[in-house]
Write a protein that holds these residues in place. Structure first.
Motif, PDB file in Angstrom:
ATOM      1  N   TYR A 181     -33.574  13.943  32.467  1.00 20.61           N
ATOM      2  CA  TYR A 181     -32.255  14.291  32.559  1.00 20.61           C
ATOM      3  C   TYR A 181     -31.575  15.171  30.928  1.00 20.61           C
ATOM      4  O   TYR A 181     -30.470  15.967  31.549  1.00 20.61           O
ATOM      5  CB  TYR A 181     -31.102  12.982  32.627  1.00 20.61           C
ATOM      6  CG  TYR A 181     -31.428  12.211  34.232  1.00 20.61           C
ATOM      7  CD1 TYR A 181     -31.704  13.313  35.081  1.00 20.61           C
ATOM      8  CD2 TYR A 181     -31.285  10.845  33.697  1.00 20.61           C
ATOM      9  CE1 TYR A 181     -31.743  12.425  36.594  1.00 20.61           C
ATOM     10  CE2 TYR A 181     -31.882   9.906  35.890  1.00 20.61           C
ATOM     11  CZ  TYR A 181     -31.942  10.953  36.754  1.00 20.61           C
ATOM     12  OH  TYR A 181     -31.991  10.502  37.822  1.00 20.61           O
ATOM     13  N   ARG A 182     -31.900  15.020  30.236  1.00 18.95           N
ATOM     14  CA  ARG A 182     -30.753  15.439  28.705  1.00 18.95           C
ATOM     15  C   ARG A 182     -31.737  17.322  29.021  1.00 18.95           C
ATOM     16  O   ARG A 182     -30.563  17.832  28.719  1.00 18.95           O
ATOM     17  CB  ARG A 182     -31.499  15.037  27.423  1.00 18.95           C
ATOM     18  CG  ARG A 182     -31.203  15.343  26.569  1.00 18.95           C
ATOM     19  CD  ARG A 182     -31.893  16.009  25.867  1.00 18.95           C
ATOM     20  NE  ARG A 182     -32.685  15.441  25.100  1.00 18.95           N
ATOM     21  CZ  ARG A 182     -34.620  16.477  25.098  1.00 18.95           C
ATOM     22  NH1 ARG A 182     -34.444  17.712  25.080  1.00 18.95           N
ATOM     23  NH2 ARG A 182     -35.372  15.648  24.765  1.00 18.95           N
ATOM     24  N   MET A 183     -32.548  17.155  29.335  1.00 17.36           N
ATOM     25  CA  MET A 183     -32.855  18.921  29.295  1.00 17.36           C
ATOM     26  C   MET A 183     -32.467  19.484  31.129  1.00 17.36           C
ATOM     27  O   MET A 183     -32.313  20.771  30.488  1.00 17.36           O
ATOM     28  CB  MET A 183     -35.093  18.289  30.019  1.00 17.36           C
ATOM     29  CG  MET A 183     -35.996  17.823  28.810  1.00 17.36           C
ATOM     30  SD  MET A 183     -37.187  18.274  28.909  1.00 17.36           S
ATOM     31  CE  MET A 183     -38.128  17.364  27.521  1.00 17.36           C
ATOM     32  N   GLY A 185     -30.293  18.774  31.618  1.00 15.26           N
ATOM     33  CA  GLY A 185     -28.199  19.051  31.021  1.00 15.26           C
ATOM     34  C   GLY A 185     -26.895  17.423  31.339  1.00 15.26           C
ATOM     35  O   GLY A 185     -26.026  17.550  31.909  1.00 15.26           O
ATOM     36  N   LYS A 186     -28.032  16.799  32.879  1.00 12.19           N
ATOM     37  CA  LYS A 186     -26.924  15.982  33.062  1.00 12.19           C
ATOM     38  C   LYS A 186     -26.811  14.572  31.542  1.00 12.19           C
ATOM     39  O   LYS A 186     -28.052  13.363  32.340  1.00 12.19           O
ATOM     40  CB  LYS A 186     -27.626  15.206  34.239  1.00 12.19           C
ATOM     41  CG  LYS A 186     -27.831  16.619  35.279  1.00 12.19           C
ATOM     42  CD  LYS A 186     -29.247  15.292  36.482  1.00 12.19           C
ATOM     43  CE  LYS A 186     -28.839  16.149  38.112  1.00 12.19           C
ATOM     44  NZ  LYS A 186     -29.857  16.462  38.809  1.00 12.19           N
ATOM     45  N   PHE A 187     -25.676  14.950  31.201  1.00  9.39           N
ATOM     46  CA  PHE A 187     -25.854  13.819  30.430  1.00  9.39           C
ATOM     47  C   PHE A 187     -25.459  12.850  29.879  1.00  9.39           C
ATOM     48  O   PHE A 187     -25.766  11.482  29.619  1.00  9.39           O
ATOM     49  CB  PHE A 187     -25.255  14.745  29.171  1.00  9.39           C
ATOM     50  CG  PHE A 187     -25.951  16.254  28.549  1.00  9.39           C
ATOM     51  CD1 PHE A 187     -26.781  15.811  28.468  1.00  9.39           C
ATOM     52  CD2 PHE A 187     -24.459  16.377  28.232  1.00  9.39           C
ATOM     53  CE1 PHE A 187     -27.162  17.146  27.659  1.00  9.39           C
ATOM     54  CE2 PHE A 187     -24.753  17.778  27.581  1.00  9.39           C
ATOM     55  CZ  PHE A 187     -26.978  18.045  27.329  1.00  9.39           C
ATOM     56  N   VAL A 188     -24.796  12.075  31.105  1.00  9.18           N
ATOM     57  CA  VAL A 188     -24.325  10.744  32.023  1.00  9.18           C
ATOM     58  C   VAL A 188     -25.219   9.838  32.153  1.00  9.18           C
ATOM     59  O   VAL A 188     -25.735   8.991  31.486  1.00  9.18           O
ATOM     60  CB  VAL A 188     -23.066  10.816  32.705  1.00  9.18           C
ATOM     61  CG1 VAL A 188     -22.792   9.165  32.852  1.00  9.18           C
ATOM     62  CG2 VAL A 188     -21.853  11.905  31.865  1.00  9.18           C
ATOM     63  N   GLU A 189     -26.134  10.532  33.074  1.00  9.56           N
ATOM     64  CA  GLU A 189     -27.684   9.809  33.586  1.00  9.56           C
ATOM     65  C   GLU A 189     -28.558   9.902  31.782  1.00  9.56           C
ATOM     66  O   GLU A 189     -28.772   8.843  32.064  1.00  9.56           O
ATOM     67  CB  GLU A 189     -27.822  11.218  34.383  1.00  9.56           C
ATOM     68  CG  GLU A 189     -27.061  10.996  36.058  1.00  9.56           C
ATOM     69  CD  GLU A 189     -26.511  12.196  36.033  1.00  9.56           C
ATOM     70  OE1 GLU A 189     -25.942  12.468  34.339  1.00  9.56           O
ATOM     71  OE2 GLU A 189     -26.107  12.746  36.763  1.00  9.56           O
ATOM     72  N   LEU A 194     -31.726   6.418  29.160  1.00 11.81           N
ATOM     73  CA  LEU A 194     -32.013   6.132  27.156  1.00 11.81           C
ATOM     74  C   LEU A 194     -31.404   4.793  26.277  1.00 11.81           C
ATOM     75  O   LEU A 194     -32.174   4.382  25.914  1.00 11.81           O
ATOM     76  CB  LEU A 194     -31.772   6.964  26.716  1.00 11.81           C
ATOM     77  CG  LEU A 194     -32.459   8.423  26.757  1.00 11.81           C
ATOM     78  CD1 LEU A 194     -32.144   9.970  26.584  1.00 11.81           C
ATOM     79  CD2 LEU A 194     -33.849   8.531  26.639  1.00 11.81           C
ATOM     80  N   ASN A 195     -29.787   4.320  26.613  1.00  9.46           N
ATOM     81  CA  ASN A 195     -29.719   3.284  26.098  1.00  9.46           C
ATOM     82  C   ASN A 195     -30.448   1.967  26.531  1.00  9.46           C
ATOM     83  O   ASN A 195     -30.508   0.659  26.135  1.00  9.46           O
ATOM     84  CB  ASN A 195     -27.896   3.416  26.212  1.00  9.46           C
ATOM     85  CG  ASN A 195     -27.059   3.535  25.026  1.00  9.46           C
ATOM     86  OD1 ASN A 195     -27.565   3.860  24.393  1.00  9.46           O
ATOM     87  ND2 ASN A 195     -25.988   4.605  25.612  1.00  9.46           N
ATOM     88  N   LYS A 196     -30.562   1.555  28.516  1.00  6.29           N
ATOM     89  CA  LYS A 196     -31.619   1.108  28.749  1.00  6.29           C
ATOM     90  C   LYS A 196     -32.630   0.939  28.077  1.00  6.29           C
ATOM     91  O   LYS A 196     -33.257  -0.331  28.012  1.00  6.29           O
ATOM     92  CB  LYS A 196     -31.637   1.283  30.706  1.00  6.29           C
ATOM     93  CG  LYS A 196     -30.003   0.791  30.200  1.00  6.29           C
ATOM     94  CD  LYS A 196     -30.513   1.001  32.327  1.00  6.29           C
ATOM     95  CE  LYS A 196     -28.805   0.606  32.973  1.00  6.29           C
ATOM     96  NZ  LYS A 196     -29.273   1.669  34.441  1.00  6.29           N
ATOM     97  N   THR A 197     -33.452   2.045  27.474  1.00  6.66           N
ATOM     98  CA  THR A 197     -34.265   1.963  27.047  1.00  6.66           C
ATOM     99  C   THR A 197     -34.638   1.421  25.392  1.00  6.66           C
ATOM    100  O   THR A 197     -35.898   0.696  25.511  1.00  6.66           O
ATOM    101  CB  THR A 197     -35.123   3.066  26.776  1.00  6.66           C
ATOM    102  OG1 THR A 197     -35.224   3.882  28.709  1.00  6.66           O
ATOM    103  CG2 THR A 197     -36.442   3.013  25.939  1.00  6.66           C
ATOM    104  N   LEU A 198     -33.422   1.745  25.379  1.00 10.42           N
ATOM    105  CA  LEU A 198     -33.759   1.156  23.989  1.00 10.42           C
ATOM    106  C   LEU A 198     -33.219   0.074  23.548  1.00 10.42           C
ATOM    107  O   LEU A 198     -33.926  -1.223  22.705  1.00 10.42           O
ATOM    108  CB  LEU A 198     -32.349   2.011  22.863  1.00 10.42           C
ATOM    109  CG  LEU A 198     -31.934   1.832  21.336  1.00 10.42           C
ATOM    110  CD1 LEU A 198     -33.335   1.978  20.500  1.00 10.42           C
ATOM    111  CD2 LEU A 198     -30.725   2.422  20.869  1.00 10.42           C
ATOM    112  N   THR A 199     -32.926  -1.135  24.838  1.00 10.59           N
ATOM    113  CA  THR A 199     -31.954  -2.509  24.733  1.00 10.59           C
ATOM    114  C   THR A 199     -33.261  -2.965  24.939  1.00 10.59           C
ATOM    115  O   THR A 199     -33.382  -4.551  24.050  1.00 10.59           O
ATOM    116  CB  THR A 199     -31.267  -2.281  25.376  1.00 10.59           C
ATOM    117  OG1 THR A 199     -29.946  -1.862  25.322  1.00 10.59           O
ATOM    118  CG2 THR A 199     -30.610  -3.645  26.113  1.00 10.59           C
TER     119      THR A 199
END
Length: 512
Positions: A181-183, A185-189, A194-199
């Motif tokens: 999604y970052r690639m 440009g869908k920054f919200v998704e 990525l926050n879920k992954t880190l958690t």
């Protein structure tokens, strides 16, 4: 016996996992011979050892041998035509990943597509999720993006259903989806995934685990690309400091070849960080300090002579020192293996990581007190630019050239050069960016070489390689230069302008 052959194979895998590659190679050879004698070269057991040896060959960079092993193993199990396809699927997956490493993307795709069809039919959902994940990542690499999101979502759903929302497998796919999604440009998704992954990694693994640190870096890259440099800076600091900690943890027991291979894994992270620094330096000059500090912390890594230290201690004749040194190496190797385990796996295997770390640290302190070679060779002190700056005279300067592979959504074919200039009086190192790295490495380097070979006067190369750096060196008489990339191919004296009067010296380690 069957048990004996199995033990040889297990020993080989253990030595491979703990980076004792010479022993691993010997045991794999013995295992193959034992299995061939016991079961024959067309047996399932023989194929399994070939597969395990292939993974070893891949780890030590002998990719062609690894591919040959896997193709032989796959041919054996296909001929046996077992109803249980799990072994064949595992072999095929390993082969596809090897093809990816070699850049043979079309061959990798053919294997994954074959696997996807096979697994869809036989209904092995967990393996199917893994293949979908790998196929999606391959398609990102091939820029065939139509099915990437669908495959990643499908993979994540299978892992969530079968393994639960706290599973590291589930977290990994969410991270891959977030990066995709970052690639796009869908920054919200991207941020959500990525926050879920880190958690999940923070809970299922630990905050010192390599996968957690990678997730931290992935988030930092996202914040950088969406323009939130404050959050990016905080995330990068955690990821980069932990990476230096990994080096201090993993490097000491490694051979020089093993260090080189591990550095190949970590080095792209430093390259991405340096790209960030070039952009962030416009509004946050402090990142240039950090950039300089990381460069001097890592530049001498592969010059540290582990084997020399080992030989010195073994030749000392001090039996207690030798015994403690061997025990320390064993503990570091064991820790390196355990750091890759999840919290659940550590608990199930009754492993007390903290106690092992404490034992290793106690031994390390004792060895440092009794052996000068050990304390100097494995010193983990972080030298900072101010320590070097304090050694300089007013007429001297240190110049660090860093070749940086350009990074946008991913690494591109372009390169840049950062020149970091440190002087006695400057508040911070000065950054000079040469953003035409490809031209420096091709057209301008070719002109320089031709001028040297034909013994022609060269009044041109100064303008290309040096003119942008020169103003930062005004009034300096002695320069200490650490070169990188194309600057390793340029004679120092040709860099001076015709009337330049400073003395140029190369240095490879830190000037303290």
């Amino acid at each position: 016996s069957k048990a004996g052959a199995s033990s040889l194979n297990n020993l080989a895998v253990l030595y491979q996992e703990t980076a004792r590659f010479n022993e691993a190679e010997n045991y794999f050879q013995e295992a193959l011979q034992a299995v061939e004698k016991q079961f024959g070269k067309e047996s399932h057991e023989y194929a399994v050892v070939l597969n395990n040896q292939a993974i070893y060959f891949s780890e030590v960079g002998r990719t062609e041998k690894a591919v040959a092993n896997l193709n032989t193993a796959i041919a054996i199990v296909e001929k046996l035509n077992s109803k249980n396809k799990r072994t064949e699927v595992g072999f095929q997956s390993n082969l596809a990943m090897l093809y990816q490493e070699q850049g043979k993307l079309v061959e990798a795709e053919a294997v994954y597509v074959k696997l996807e069809k096979m697994l869809r039919l036989i209904g092995d959902k967990t393996f199917y999720a893994g293949v979908l994940n790998n196929l999606a990542l391959l398609y990102i690499q091939m820029n065939k993006l139509d099915k990437v999101e669908e495959y990643l979502k499908q993979s994540a759903q299978i892992y969530q259903t079968r393994l639960g929302k706290e599973s590291p497998n589930y977290a990994k796919v969410l991270g891959d989806l977030g990066n995709f999604y970052r690639m796009q440009g869908k920054f919200v998704e991207a941020e959500d995934n990525l926050n879920k992954t880190l958690t999940i990694y923070g809970s299922a693994l630990n905050t010192n685990h390599p996968e957690y640190v990678k997730a931290q870096e992935d988030l930092a890259i996202l914040y950088w690309k969406k323009g939130d440099l404050t959050k990016a800076d905080a995330g990068f600091k955690i990821a980069m400091d932990k990476s230096l900690d990994f080096i201090n943890q993993y490097f000491p027991p490694m051979s020089e070849a093993e260090k080189t291979k591990y550095w190949d894994v970590l080095q792209p992270r430093f390259q991405r960080f340096y790209n960030y620094c070039l952009e962030a330096s416009a509004t946050n000059p402090a990142v240039v300090q950090t950039m300089f500090n990381y460069q001097i912390a890592t530049k001498g890594l592969l010059l540290n002579s582990t084997n020399k230290i080992k030989k010195s201690i073994l030749a000392s004749g001090n039996t207690e020192l030798i015994k403690d040194y061997s025990a320390w190496l064993d503990k570091k190797e064991t820790l390196a293996r355990y750091y890759s385990l999840s919290k659940t796996e550590l608990t199930e295997q009754n492993i007390d990581l903290g106690a092992l770390e404490s034992e290793a640290n106690t031994l390390e302190r004792s060895l440092s007190q009794r052996s000068t070679d050990f304390s100097q060779g494995y010193a983990a002190d972080k030298t900072e630019y101010k320590q070097i700056q304090a050694k300089l005279l007013d007429t001297e300067a240190v110049l660090e050239f860093i070749r940086i592979r350009a990074f946008d959504k991913d690494f591109t074919a372009d390169s840049k050069y950062a020149a970091l200039v440190l002087t006695k009086s400057a508040t911070d190192p000065k950054l000079v960016v040469l953003d035409n790295g490809n031209q420096l490495e091709t057209r301008y380097a070719k002109f320089y070489r031709n001028a040297i070979q034909n013994k022609q006067a060269d009044n041109y190369s100064y303008e290309q390689f040096w003119a942008r750096v020169d103003p930062a060196l005004a009034g300096k008489k002695v320069l200490y230069i650490s070169a990188d990339g194309v600057y390793n191919q340029i004679s120092l004296n040709t860099l001076k302008k015709p009337d330049g009067d400073y003395v140029l010296n190369r240095y490879d380690m830190v000037l303290v």
